[in-house]
Design a protein around this motif. Structure first.
Motif, PDB file in Angstrom:
ATOM      1  N   THR A 179     -23.199 -16.661  -7.265  1.00  0.00           N
ATOM      2  CA  THR A 179     -21.942 -16.138  -7.816  1.00  0.00           C
ATOM      3  C   THR A 179     -21.995 -14.622  -7.953  1.00  0.00           C
ATOM      4  N   VAL A 180     -23.128 -14.105  -8.407  1.00  0.00           N
ATOM      5  CA  VAL A 180     -23.277 -12.656  -8.531  1.00  0.00           C
ATOM      6  C   VAL A 180     -23.174 -11.993  -7.159  1.00  0.00           C
ATOM      7  N   GLU A 181     -23.779 -12.596  -6.144  1.00  0.00           N
ATOM      8  CA  GLU A 181     -23.725 -12.013  -4.801  1.00  0.00           C
ATOM      9  C   GLU A 181     -22.294 -11.965  -4.276  1.00  0.00           C
ATOM     10  N   VAL A 182     -21.531 -13.042  -4.507  1.00  0.00           N
ATOM     11  CA  VAL A 182     -20.129 -13.061  -4.088  1.00  0.00           C
ATOM     12  C   VAL A 182     -19.322 -12.031  -4.879  1.00  0.00           C
ATOM     13  N   ALA A 183     -19.564 -11.975  -6.193  1.00  0.00           N
ATOM     14  CA  ALA A 183     -18.838 -11.031  -7.047  1.00  0.00           C
ATOM     15  C   ALA A 183     -19.127  -9.585  -6.652  1.00  0.00           C
ATOM     16  N   GLN A 184     -20.370  -9.303  -6.293  1.00  0.00           N
ATOM     17  CA  GLN A 184     -20.728  -7.951  -5.877  1.00  0.00           C
ATOM     18  C   GLN A 184     -20.000  -7.560  -4.593  1.00  0.00           C
ATOM     19  N   ALA A 185     -19.910  -8.492  -3.657  1.00  0.00           N
ATOM     20  CA  ALA A 185     -19.203  -8.204  -2.401  1.00  0.00           C
ATOM     21  C   ALA A 185     -17.714  -7.986  -2.663  1.00  0.00           C
ATOM     22  N   GLU A 186     -17.139  -8.824  -3.515  1.00  0.00           N
ATOM     23  CA  GLU A 186     -15.721  -8.674  -3.852  1.00  0.00           C
ATOM     24  C   GLU A 186     -15.467  -7.355  -4.576  1.00  0.00           C
ATOM     25  N   ALA A 187     -16.361  -7.015  -5.493  1.00  0.00           N
ATOM     26  CA  ALA A 187     -16.195  -5.784  -6.257  1.00  0.00           C
ATOM     27  C   ALA A 187     -16.275  -4.560  -5.351  1.00  0.00           C
ATOM     28  N   ARG A 188     -17.199  -4.607  -4.404  1.00  0.00           N
ATOM     29  CA  ARG A 188     -17.331  -3.473  -3.473  1.00  0.00           C
ATOM     30  C   ARG A 188     -16.047  -3.315  -2.655  1.00  0.00           C
ATOM     31  N   ALA A 189     -15.488  -4.422  -2.208  1.00  0.00           N
ATOM     32  CA  ALA A 189     -14.280  -4.375  -1.376  1.00  0.00           C
ATOM     33  C   ALA A 189     -13.056  -3.948  -2.185  1.00  0.00           C
ATOM     34  N   ALA A 190     -12.956  -4.434  -3.428  1.00  0.00           N
ATOM     35  CA  ALA A 190     -11.747  -4.177  -4.221  1.00  0.00           C
ATOM     36  C   ALA A 190     -11.782  -2.865  -4.982  1.00  0.00           C
ATOM     37  N   PHE A 191     -12.978  -2.475  -5.463  1.00  0.00           N
ATOM     38  CA  PHE A 191     -13.052  -1.335  -6.372  1.00  0.00           C
ATOM     39  C   PHE A 191     -13.962  -0.204  -5.885  1.00  0.00           C
ATOM     40  N   GLY A 192     -14.631  -0.417  -4.737  1.00  0.00           N
ATOM     41  CA  GLY A 192     -15.498   0.627  -4.215  1.00  0.00           C
ATOM     42  C   GLY A 192     -16.854   0.696  -4.876  1.00  0.00           C
ATOM     43  N   SER A 193     -17.162  -0.245  -5.774  1.00  0.00           N
ATOM     44  CA  SER A 193     -18.457  -0.301  -6.445  1.00  0.00           C
ATOM     45  C   SER A 193     -18.888  -1.748  -6.540  1.00  0.00           C
ATOM     46  N   ALA A 194     -20.146  -2.019  -6.188  1.00  0.00           N
ATOM     47  CA  ALA A 194     -20.662  -3.391  -6.227  1.00  0.00           C
ATOM     48  C   ALA A 194     -21.259  -3.756  -7.576  1.00  0.00           C
ATOM     49  N   ASP A 195     -21.243  -2.836  -8.540  1.00  0.00           N
ATOM     50  CA  ASP A 195     -21.858  -3.108  -9.838  1.00  0.00           C
ATOM     51  C   ASP A 195     -21.100  -4.196 -10.593  1.00  0.00           C
ATOM     52  N   VAL A 196     -21.852  -5.171 -11.110  1.00  0.00           N
ATOM     53  CA  VAL A 196     -21.283  -6.214 -11.961  1.00  0.00           C
ATOM     54  C   VAL A 196     -22.184  -6.385 -13.182  1.00  0.00           C
ATOM     55  N   TYR A 197     -21.635  -6.974 -14.217  1.00  0.00           N
ATOM     56  CA  TYR A 197     -22.426  -7.251 -15.411  1.00  0.00           C
ATOM     57  C   TYR A 197     -22.107  -8.651 -15.918  1.00  0.00           C
ATOM     58  N   LEU A 198     -22.927  -9.154 -16.829  1.00  0.00           N
ATOM     59  CA  LEU A 198     -22.768 -10.500 -17.372  1.00  0.00           C
ATOM     60  C   LEU A 198     -22.284 -10.436 -18.809  1.00  0.00           C
ATOM     61  N   GLU A 199     -21.510 -11.454 -19.190  1.00  0.00           N
ATOM     62  CA  GLU A 199     -20.995 -11.493 -20.556  1.00  0.00           C
ATOM     63  C   GLU A 199     -20.816 -12.948 -20.982  1.00  0.00           C
ATOM     64  N   ARG A 200     -21.090 -13.226 -22.239  1.00  0.00           N
ATOM     65  CA  ARG A 200     -20.917 -14.592 -22.746  1.00  0.00           C
ATOM     66  C   ARG A 200     -19.463 -15.017 -22.611  1.00  0.00           C
ATOM     67  N   PHE A 201     -19.253 -16.289 -22.293  1.00  0.00           N
ATOM     68  CA  PHE A 201     -17.906 -16.806 -22.072  1.00  0.00           C
ATOM     69  C   PHE A 201     -17.397 -17.535 -23.308  1.00  0.00           C
ATOM     70  N   LEU A 202     -16.194 -17.177 -23.737  1.00  0.00           N
ATOM     71  CA  LEU A 202     -15.508 -17.888 -24.810  1.00  0.00           C
ATOM     72  C   LEU A 202     -14.374 -18.685 -24.185  1.00  0.00           C
ATOM     73  N   GLY A 203     -14.494 -20.006 -24.203  1.00  0.00           N
ATOM     74  CA  GLY A 203     -13.571 -20.852 -23.452  1.00  0.00           C
ATOM     75  C   GLY A 203     -12.167 -20.942 -23.993  1.00  0.00           C
ATOM     76  N   ARG A 204     -11.979 -21.032 -25.296  1.00  0.00           N
ATOM     77  CA  ARG A 204     -10.646 -21.207 -25.875  1.00  0.00           C
ATOM     78  C   ARG A 204     -10.284 -20.014 -26.761  1.00  0.00           C
ATOM     79  N   ALA A 205     -10.645 -18.856 -26.302  1.00  0.00           N
ATOM     80  CA  ALA A 205     -10.403 -17.651 -27.091  1.00  0.00           C
ATOM     81  C   ALA A 205      -8.974 -17.154 -26.910  1.00  0.00           C
ATOM     82  N   ARG A 206      -8.509 -16.429 -27.902  1.00  0.00           N
ATOM     83  CA  ARG A 206      -7.233 -15.727 -27.800  1.00  0.00           C
ATOM     84  C   ARG A 206      -7.480 -14.280 -27.388  1.00  0.00           C
ATOM     85  N   HIS A 207      -6.498 -13.711 -26.710  1.00  0.00           N
ATOM     86  CA  HIS A 207      -6.575 -12.329 -26.247  1.00  0.00           C
ATOM     87  C   HIS A 207      -5.766 -11.469 -27.216  1.00  0.00           C
ATOM     88  N   VAL A 208      -6.454 -10.627 -27.972  1.00  0.00           N
ATOM     89  CA  VAL A 208      -5.775  -9.731 -28.913  1.00  0.00           C
ATOM     90  C   VAL A 208      -6.142  -8.287 -28.570  1.00  0.00           C
TER      91      VAL A 208
END
Length: 451
Positions: A179-208
């Protein structure tokens, strides 16, 4: 500041023109060929043609936009949102040309545009953040060790991403490396940088989120909003203030957002976004958007402030036009994004001619739109037709007024998200504040009901 160049289109261009004219500024609008007969072009004092239909050859063409601003004798540039609004290189070019940039410094845009660096700045300012990697991820065993430390599920995010793009969910350790390898390729194509980072996932969170206003030295907040109703990680319904938020959480995200703005010497309007977990009462930083937000009208409705006016005053005068104790909050507001899309067909765009266009009215009802009857919804740009903003003294009353206002909307010629918006405002989950950022895509039958 006397002549303002508006490097945008549609409803946000109309919005900026109105506030600018009330301040006595003359306005010059950038237009592409399909937009020469637009509502915004009619309202501006002047317009300058910057290129053909594709955004890459018009609104995203930095040299063409800057040349038009200079050729028209403008002394300031307002980028609206989207397009070049968060482009640090364009902001720097505007300033180097001797024009006033209505927005934060290029350095602040660059800092907050790098999501990993933004997390570090948030941490220094005392903003609560989700457990995640320190900067861009490594490879091999280092990457797997980071994943174990954070815990699953987690998300992979593009460091240079934004607007809900560049995000991938990882459920197990076996999925992490591919998944990281795919995300890096997508990031390079979309944003010009392949850098990605990881973050804990909150499944039923609200966006405030918290609206802030700074002058490069000091900052204040203008309250908070809830933007949890989303489709494909794009907001569709927002409200202010964020409902069912504990006082301690509200105070912490507001004050820490102000500290973050001070930390990065932020100038102008910005939005600090959080995920809020109703079960643990944990709020955690996502990102900071360094521009005027689409949903800013709900904040205007509950504060009585013209946010574009405040933005222009900060840019022109270099200091905050009001203090924190001058910001007062009253009532509740909703914003509904009416898009030319078909919810029953995967939100496919629905371009065409608006054969009929009738908007609601009455107390507490506002329409922000760049279209009139007869306008053509072109396939080249964002599908937003209008924003319906509704205010009333309480949340329950605002819901009732919203339902009435939505019932008065009449659009013919294109398919719209109106059936979905009408269905959402009637959902008991929204009324009882039990919705979350994945509500639309995880509620069985919801999209089928609006076919």
């Amino acid at each position: 500041m006397e002549r303002l160049f508006i490097a945008n289109r549609g409803e946000i261009a109309v919005r900026v023109i109105r506030s600018a004219r009330e301040l006595g500024l003359r306005t010059v609008l950038a237009v592409s060929e399909p937009d020469e007969k637009s509502r915004a072009a009619q309202l501006a004092d002047e317009y300058r043609l910057i290129g053909p239909a594709p955004a890459s050859k018009s609104y995203l063409d930095q040299s063409a936009v800057l040349a038009a601003a200079l050729d028209s004798g403008c002394d300031a540039v307002h980028p609206g949102y989207g397009f070049l609004s968060e482009n640090a290189r364009f902001a720097a070019a505007v300033m180097e040309a001797g024009l006033t940039w209505v927005g934060p410094s290029p350095e602040a845009i660059e800092l907050m545009g790098d999501k990993a660096r933004a997390r570090d700045a948030a941490r220094r300012a005392g903003v609560p953040i989700l457990k995640g990697s320190e900067g861009a991820v490594g490879h091999g065993e280092d990457l797997l060790a980071e994943g174990r430390e954070i815990g699953y599920p987690l998300v992979v995010k593009a460091s240079a991403g934004g607007g809900g793009r560049g995000i991938r969910l990882v459920a197990t350790e076996q999925e992490l490396v591919p998944t990281v390898e795919v995300a890096q390729a997508e990031a390079r194509a979309a944003f010009g940088s392949a850098d990605v980072y990881l973050e804990r996932f909150l499944g039923r969170a609200r966006h405030v989120e918290v609206q802030i206003l700074g002058d490069g030295q000091d900052a204040i907040h203008l309250g908070d909003r809830d933007c949890s109703m989303q489709r494909r990680q794009q907001k569709i319904l927002e409200e202010a203030p964020a409902p069912a938020l504990p006082d301690a959480v509200r105070e912490r995200i507001q004050q820490s957002s102000v500290e973050l703005a001070r930390e990065c010497h932020y100038r102008g309007l910005g939005t600090v976004e959080f995920l809020y977990d109703p079960e643990s009462h944990e709020a955690a930083f996502i990102e900071m958007n360094t521009r005027l937000q689409v949903e800013h009208p709900v904040t205007e409705m509950v504060t009585g402030l013209d946010l574009v006016r405040e933005q222009l005053l900060v840019a022109g005068e270099g200091k905050l036009p009001l203090s924190q104790d001058q910001v007062q909050f009253r009532g509740h507001a909703f914003e509904f994004r009416l898009n030319a899309e078909d919810p029953a067909s995967g939100f496919m765009p629905s371009p065409g001619t608006l054969e009929r266009l009738d908007w609601p009215g009455g107390p507490g009802v506002r329409i922000d739109s760049g279209f009139v009857a007869g306008s053509v919804v072109a396939p080249f740009y964002d599908s937003l037709l209008a924003k319906l903003i509704v205010w009333d003294a309480s949340r329950a009353e605002a819901i009732a007024r919203s339902l009435r206002a939505l019932d008065e909307v009449d659009v013919e010629g294109v398919k719209t998200t109106l059936p979905l918006l009408t269905a959402l405002i009637q959902r008991p989950e929204l009324r009882d504040v039990e919705h979350h950022s994945k509500f639309i895509e995880t509620t069985p039958g919801l999209l089928g009901d609006v076919a």
